[in-house]
Design a protein around this motif. Structure first.
Motif, short mmCIF file in Angstrom:
data_model
loop_
_atom_site.label_atom_id
_atom_site.label_comp_id
_atom_site.label_asym_id
_atom_site.label_seq_id
_atom_site.Cartn_x
_atom_site.Cartn_y
_atom_site.Cartn_z
N ALA A 101 0.84 -1.20 0.00
CA ALA A 101 0.00 0.00 0.00
C ALA A 101 0.87 1.26 0.00
O ALA A 101 0.60 2.22 -0.72
CB ALA A 101 -0.93 -0.01 1.22
N THR A 104 2.40 1.99 -3.45
CA THR A 104 1.44 2.63 -4.35
C THR A 104 1.17 4.07 -3.94
O THR A 104 1.03 4.96 -4.79
CB THR A 104 0.13 1.83 -4.37
N SER A 108 1.74 7.61 -6.09
CA SER A 108 0.74 8.67 -6.21
C SER A 108 1.33 10.03 -5.86
O SER A 108 1.11 11.02 -6.59
CB SER A 108 -0.44 8.36 -5.28
N GLU A 136 -6.05 8.08 -9.02
CA GLU A 136 -6.28 6.64 -9.21
C GLU A 136 -5.37 5.82 -8.30
O GLU A 136 -5.81 4.85 -7.66
CB GLU A 136 -6.01 6.26 -10.67
N LEU A 137 -4.10 6.20 -8.25
CA LEU A 137 -3.14 5.44 -7.45
C LEU A 137 -3.43 5.52 -5.96
O LEU A 137 -3.32 4.52 -5.24
CB LEU A 137 -1.72 5.96 -7.73
N GLU A 140 -6.09 3.13 -5.14
CA GLU A 140 -5.58 1.76 -5.07
C GLU A 140 -4.85 1.52 -3.75
O GLU A 140 -4.99 0.45 -3.14
CB GLU A 140 -4.64 1.49 -6.24
N ALA A 143 -7.29 1.11 -0.90
CA ALA A 143 -7.95 -0.20 -0.96
C ALA A 143 -7.04 -1.29 -0.42
O ALA A 143 -7.49 -2.21 0.26
CB ALA A 143 -8.36 -0.51 -2.40
N LYS A 144 -5.74 -1.20 -0.72
CA LYS A 144 -4.79 -2.20 -0.22
C LYS A 144 -4.64 -2.13 1.30
O LYS A 144 -4.42 -3.15 1.96
CB LYS A 144 -3.42 -2.00 -0.88
#
Length: 224
Positions: A101, A104, A108, A136-137, A140, A143-144
């Motif tokens: 996470a 990512t 971002s 977008e990143l 993600e 979410a992780k």
């Protein structure tokens, strides 16, 4: 963290973007190392008793203290039955998810800071493209991190970052749509951000594998 210091000191966006990209790379490498450890756990089990063939010598897993060492036979059999499907420690699985996470998230941040360089250069369409990708990143990354045991602080950082990045994206979108009216190029057409390392990664001593034993000596004092 040098990235945070660079952000606070309002260094050039291109520099901060490169630092963020490098931090993301460090987190990717950390996640890879943790996954290798997880795979070793799954092969060897908590006691490190993996045997890949009849002639394969048992190899101790240096990352575990065998919890069965001081158990009675009945306790050992009960322990093995209870942990048969729980080879990798939950903390290890949580650390893997958090490292992925964070990797990512810093990708971002890299796009977010690179967008400021486009703004300074009056490249408003490219600025919007970078911020869209950053948004977008960060989604993600959030979410992780969501629902990861022990990852509450990580998830909070993701949500804080998401709010900042999406707010900047909304402002840039509005200005471009109402003032600059520039074409937003495909993100794939923008230059790649090259990571910039100004620190050296160091393996904590707690995670370093044990040193190999010294070579045995013959009776005459020579190494065998």
């Amino acid at each position: 963290c040098l990235f945070e210091r660079a952000s606070r000191d309002a260094m050039k966006g291109a520099v901060v973007a490169k630092l963020a990209a490098q931090v993301g790379l460090f987190y990717k490498e950390a996640a890879g190392a943790l996954k290798a450890l997880r795979d070793a756990c799954e092969r060897e089990g908590p006691g490190g008793d993996a045997v890949e063939g009849p002639a394969k010598k048992k190899k101790a897993n240096p990352y575990f203290q065998d919890p069965k060492a001081n158990m009675t036979r009945d306790e050992r059999e009960r322990y093995q039955a209870e942990t048969a499907d729980k080879v990798a420690p939950p903390l290890l699985l949580s650390l893997i998810a958090q490292a992925e996470a964070q990797a990512t998230l810093f990708e971002s941040w890299a796009q977010f800071h690179a967008a400021s360089e486009h703004e300074d250069a009056y490249e408003y369409g490219s600025q919007v493209a970078r911020l869209r990708r950053a948004s977008e990143l960060v989604g993600e990354a959030a979410a992780k991190a969501a629902g990861v045991p022990g990852g509450e602080a990580c998830a909070l950082a993701m949500n804080t970052a998401a709010n900042s990045i999406r707010e900047a994206e909304a402002v840039a979108e509005k200005h471009n749509a109402t003032v600059y009216i520039e074409r937003v190029p495909p993100f794939s057409s923008l230059p790649t951000i090259e990571p910039k390392a100004i620190v050296r990664p160091t393996l904590p001593s707690e995670l370093a594998p044990p040193a190999p034993p010294p070579p045995e000596e013959d009776d005459d004092g020579r190494d065998s």
